[in-house]
Design an enzyme around this catalytic site. Structure first.
Site, PDB file in Angstrom:
ATOM      1  N   LYS A 146       0.301  -0.748  -0.077  1.00  0.00           N
ATOM      2  CA  LYS A 146      -0.144  -0.256   0.035  1.00  0.00           C
ATOM      3  C   LYS A 146       1.037   1.034  -0.236  1.00  0.00           C
ATOM      4  O   LYS A 146       1.312   1.586   1.148  1.00  0.00           O
ATOM      5  CB  LYS A 146      -1.121   0.179   1.014  1.00  0.00           C
ATOM      6  CG  LYS A 146      -1.931   1.562   0.996  1.00  0.00           C
ATOM      7  CD  LYS A 146      -2.353   1.750   2.543  1.00  0.00           C
ATOM      8  CE  LYS A 146      -1.493   2.762   2.803  1.00  0.00           C
ATOM      9  NZ  LYS A 146      -1.618   4.215   1.740  1.00  0.00           N
ATOM     10  N   GLU A 152      10.005   1.586  10.166  1.00  0.00           N
ATOM     11  CA  GLU A 152      11.264   2.615   9.888  1.00  0.00           C
ATOM     12  C   GLU A 152      10.684   3.660  10.196  1.00  0.00           C
ATOM     13  O   GLU A 152       9.840   3.847   9.763  1.00  0.00           O
ATOM     14  CB  GLU A 152      12.052   2.531   8.239  1.00  0.00           C
ATOM     15  CG  GLU A 152      12.443   1.049   7.927  1.00  0.00           C
ATOM     16  CD  GLU A 152      13.638   1.241   9.012  1.00  0.00           C
ATOM     17  OE1 GLU A 152      14.742   2.193   9.274  1.00  0.00           O
ATOM     18  OE2 GLU A 152      14.787  -0.072   8.868  1.00  0.00           O
ATOM     19  N   GLU A 200      10.374  16.104  15.091  1.00  0.00           N
ATOM     20  CA  GLU A 200      10.843  15.798  13.340  1.00  0.00           C
ATOM     21  C   GLU A 200       9.896  16.613  12.892  1.00  0.00           C
ATOM     22  O   GLU A 200       8.882  16.166  13.095  1.00  0.00           O
ATOM     23  CB  GLU A 200      10.451  14.559  13.418  1.00  0.00           C
ATOM     24  CG  GLU A 200      10.742  14.097  11.408  1.00  0.00           C
ATOM     25  CD  GLU A 200      10.593  12.683  11.415  1.00  0.00           C
ATOM     26  OE1 GLU A 200       9.811  12.454  11.380  1.00  0.00           O
ATOM     27  OE2 GLU A 200      11.719  12.587  11.029  1.00  0.00           O
TER      28      GLU A 200
HETATM   29  P1  NAP Z   1       2.763   8.283   7.622  1.00  0.00           P
HETATM   30  O1  NAP Z   1       1.718   9.405   8.218  1.00  0.00           O
HETATM   31  O2  NAP Z   1       3.221   7.582   8.782  1.00  0.00           O
HETATM   32  O3  NAP Z   1       2.451   7.992   6.725  1.00  0.00           O
HETATM   33  C1  NAP Z   1       2.480   6.502   6.325  1.00  0.00           C
HETATM   34  C2  NAP Z   1       2.254   5.607   5.287  1.00  0.00           C
HETATM   35  O4  NAP Z   1       1.135   4.676   6.256  1.00  0.00           O
HETATM   36  C3  NAP Z   1       1.228   6.423   4.611  1.00  0.00           C
HETATM   37  O5  NAP Z   1       0.889   4.861   3.422  1.00  0.00           O
HETATM   38  C4  NAP Z   1       0.161   5.905   5.609  1.00  0.00           C
HETATM   39  O6  NAP Z   1      -1.182   6.310   4.463  1.00  0.00           O
HETATM   40  C5  NAP Z   1      -0.031   4.905   6.300  1.00  0.00           C
HETATM   41  N1  NAP Z   1      -1.102   4.984   7.445  1.00  0.00           N
HETATM   42  C6  NAP Z   1      -1.757   6.200   8.244  1.00  0.00           C
HETATM   43  N2  NAP Z   1      -2.333   5.690   8.883  1.00  0.00           N
HETATM   44  C7  NAP Z   1      -2.566   4.254   9.238  1.00  0.00           C
HETATM   45  C8  NAP Z   1      -2.606   3.739  10.430  1.00  0.00           C
HETATM   46  N3  NAP Z   1      -3.842   4.130  11.022  1.00  0.00           N
HETATM   47  N4  NAP Z   1      -2.252   2.214   9.863  1.00  0.00           N
HETATM   48  C9  NAP Z   1      -1.725   1.164   9.017  1.00  0.00           C
HETATM   49  N5  NAP Z   1      -1.504   3.003   7.635  1.00  0.00           N
HETATM   50  C10 NAP Z   1      -1.018   3.734   8.103  1.00  0.00           C
HETATM   51  O7  NAP Z   1       4.021   9.135   7.236  1.00  0.00           O
HETATM   52  P2  NAP Z   1       3.890  10.178   6.124  1.00  0.00           P
HETATM   53  O8  NAP Z   1       3.743  11.316   7.125  1.00  0.00           O
HETATM   54  O9  NAP Z   1       2.846   9.965   5.093  1.00  0.00           O
HETATM   55  O10 NAP Z   1       5.743  10.178   5.765  1.00  0.00           O
HETATM   56  C11 NAP Z   1       6.797  10.838   6.627  1.00  0.00           C
HETATM   57  C12 NAP Z   1       7.165  10.326   8.261  1.00  0.00           C
HETATM   58  O11 NAP Z   1       7.921   8.754   7.350  1.00  0.00           O
HETATM   59  C13 NAP Z   1       7.875  11.278   9.167  1.00  0.00           C
HETATM   60  O12 NAP Z   1       7.924  11.366   9.949  1.00  0.00           O
HETATM   61  C14 NAP Z   1       9.197  10.127   8.656  1.00  0.00           C
HETATM   62  O13 NAP Z   1      10.135  10.732   9.461  1.00  0.00           O
HETATM   63  C15 NAP Z   1       9.395   9.107   8.383  1.00  0.00           C
HETATM   64  N6  NAP Z   1      10.108   8.154   7.397  1.00  0.00           N
HETATM   65  C16 NAP Z   1      10.780   7.339   8.282  1.00  0.00           C
HETATM   66  C17 NAP Z   1      11.495   6.655   7.041  1.00  0.00           C
HETATM   67  C18 NAP Z   1      12.746   5.443   7.692  1.00  0.00           C
HETATM   68  O14 NAP Z   1      13.312   4.928   6.942  1.00  0.00           O
HETATM   69  N7  NAP Z   1      12.441   5.584   8.778  1.00  0.00           N
HETATM   70  C19 NAP Z   1      11.965   6.926   5.678  1.00  0.00           C
HETATM   71  C20 NAP Z   1      10.760   8.207   5.107  1.00  0.00           C
HETATM   72  C21 NAP Z   1      10.321   8.138   6.033  1.00  0.00           C
HETATM   73  P3  NAP Z   1      -1.512   7.762   3.340  1.00  0.00           P
HETATM   74  O15 NAP Z   1      -1.109   8.429   3.761  1.00  0.00           O
HETATM   75  O16 NAP Z   1      -2.147   6.867   2.026  1.00  0.00           O
HETATM   76  O17 NAP Z   1      -3.063   7.654   4.484  1.00  0.00           O
END
Ligand code: NAP
Ligand code: MG
Length: 498
Positions: free
Chosen positions: A192, A267, A398
């Site tokens: 997804k 991650e 962050e």
């Molecule tokens: P996010 O809101 O956590 O979303 C990541 C993914 O999880 C998206 O596909 C999102 O779907 C999905 N998601 C959201 N709520 C969920 C739930 N309750 N259950 C299951 N899946 C769910 O993160 P983001 O804002 O998109 O990305 C930024 C974050 O990612 C930052 O905090 C960053 O540090 C982190 N990140 C970490 C790494 C690493 O390798 N450590 C790398 C890149 C980014 P939708 O968005 O489609 O609704």
């Protein structure tokens, strides 16, 4: 960026259908319509259809059937060849994928090309090489009195049906980290992507079909995290979730995964330190700090957001940093001269603006970042703050935007205490010519990956992942493969039967 700046191939793909891939078939999503925005032009690129939860069930069932069918029986050589073909197709289409990535994400075309043309295919090639090297062990178990009576074996089996949930940033790289090791291990996957930037995943689905991926080996479902993502996390038919995203969602996944105690690799976020000692080329290291804080407009988990600078060079460093950062070009991500494209969404821009306002209100000094930005597009100027107290929000949370906190230090131990006083522990780097000091400091930073005179190196061979609330488990390297294997121990009686 305007749509006519796209190549005909990229435009045709973006404007075409983005069906779900379930069991080797293209299926029209029965969930909500999701418009996909170009963050540079604020125009709608295309609309995708989310999966319904029933369609998610179909995808999970198709993955299970693949494990029990053709995919599960494919021999390891053919699995490796398939992953190599897939890698070659990504390389063939890297230019198109990079354009799609820039269109949906806003990241500069130059950096999209790096992810799509280099990192992503390298990961698939690297893990293709592992497919025929997954071995167990033989050993002498001590059962009862006689060692000679028994023989022990371990075999490594695919962990099962994997749910991969990825964020919007660098999705071709994220897919390399999720799909390459899980498919190499022989798992079947339901992917997804993030609803803000799902088009690269849609493209990868097409390439997997072209490469000859057996039905159900890779399934791609679109949809929001709160519905489809959450349904995956709690799904009884999924054996493992591999997730990259925010720490908050990571915790929600752990809770949801408890139902069937599925395995979870996470991650998550970071607040990576970049530590500069006085014996460096101050101007050059200041430029490097900027490039690693503002990479992908700061939307990178390893971004060097906390820059610790020794008092002896602090003022010179800040001056060089300010002069360099003020000259960075913020604008159209398809222009080769652009350094920073827009942020992914209006919401993200607003979030970052909130942090900048909080820094000012808490008394940090803004060195640069107040200059105007293009009127259309979610642009933010890279901002540098000094006189940052480690207790301020910009130094603790962050931000996921181009905001740097410069923190002055003179005492090494006190600096390390501050470096480690964070819930995060993902990455970091130390800059000095003194090797003893570099290693001493590197060992004391509580993080999964440290660079010495380099920041955030991404190589397939280098394990990557977070300590503390930055994650569970490791990706890249052999460690990344192990996350998708389970060990079975078999004990064989070879002596007298009872
Ligand atoms: P996010 O809101 O956590 O979303 C990541 C993914 O999880 C998206 O596909 C999102 O779907 C999905 N998601 C959201 N709520 C969920 C739930 N309750 N259950 C299951 N899946 C769910 O993160 P983001 O804002 O998109 O990305 C930024 C974050 O990612 C930052 O905090 C960053 O540090 C982190 N990140 C970490 C790494 C690493 O390798 N450590 C790398 C890149 C980014 P939708 O968005 O489609 O609704
Ligand atoms: Mg999100």
């Amino acid at each position: 960026m305007t749509a006519h700046a796209l190549s005909p191939q990229a435009r045709e793909f973006i404007e075409g259908d983005h069906h779900l891939l379930i069991g080797g078939e293209w299926v029209r999503g029965r969930g909500a319509d999701i418009p996909i925005e170009n963050p540079a032009s604020e125009t709608v690129l295309t609309t995708i259809r989310a999966a319904s939860t029933e369609q998610l069930d179909h995808a999970v069932a198709a993955a299970r059937a693949a494990l029990n069918g053709l995919w599960g029986r494919m021999n390891v050589r053919d699995r490796g060849l398939l992953l190599n073909r897939f890698s070659a197709l990504i390389e063939r289409d890297a230019g198109i994928i990079a354009e799609i990535m820039t269109a949906e994400l806003g990241q500069t075309l130059a950096s999209s090309r790096g992810v799509a043309g280099s990192l992503s295919p390298a990961l698939f090639r690297y893990y293709a090489g592992w497919t025929d090297k997954i071995t167990g062990e033989a050993f002498d178990p001590i059962v009862g009195a006689d060692v000679q009576q028994f023989m022990g074996l371990t075999i490594r089996e695919p962990i099962g049906v994997v749910g991969a949930i990825i964020p919007w940033n660098a999705s071709p790289g994220m897919m390399g980290l999720k799909l390459a090791p899980s498919l190499a291990a022989g798992c079947a996957v339901v992917l997804k992507p993030a609803e803000l930037a799902p088009l690269c995943a849609s493209y990868f689905a097409r390439l997997w079909q072209e490469a000859g991926g057996p039905p159900g080996s890779l399934n791609v479902v679109h949809g929001h995290g709160a519905t489809i993502g959450a349904a995956m996390a709690s799904h009884d038919g999924i054996d493992k979730i591999t997730f990259t995203g925010s720490t908050a969602v990571g915790k929600a996944i752990v809770v949801a995964a408890a139902g069937n105690l599925k395995k979870v690799t996470l991650e998550l976020g970071g607040k990576s330190p970049f530590i500069v000692f006085p014996d460096v080329d101050v101007e050059a290291v200041a430029r490097t700090a900027a490039s690693w804080c503002f990479v992908a407009s700061g939307q990178a988990c390893i971004a060097a957001t906390r820059v610790f600078v020794h008092a002896d060079i602090h003022d010179r460093f800040v001056e060089a940093l300010g002069n360099h950062t003020r000259n960075l070009i913020v604008g159209d991500p398809t222009e080769p001269s652009t350094n920073l494209g827009p942020l992914v969404s209006a919401a993200q821009k607003q979030r970052v603006a909130g942090y900048i306002a909080s820094a000012k209100a808490e008394g940090a000094r803004m060195v640069c970042g107040d200059e105007p930005v293009p009127a259309v597009g979610h642009y933010v100027r890279p901002a540098v703050f000094t006189e940052v107290d480690p207790a301020m929000r910009i130094a603790r949370e962050e931000i996921f935007g181009p905001v740097m906190s410069v923190i002055r230090f003179d005492d090494e131990q006190r600096m390390l205490d501050t470096v480690n006083d964070t819930p995060f522990g993902l990455s970091g780097s130390v800059w000095t010519r003194d090797l003893e000091r570099a290693l001493r400091v590197a060992r004391r930073i509580d993080a999964g990956q440290i660079g010495v005179n380099v920041h955030g190196p991404m190589s397939p061979q280098t394990p990557f992942g977070g300590n503390k609330q930055s994650g569970w488990g490791r990706e890249f390297a052999r460690n990344g493969l192990e996350e998708f294997l389970k060990i079975k121990a078999i004990t064989i009686r070879i002596g007298d039967r009872p």
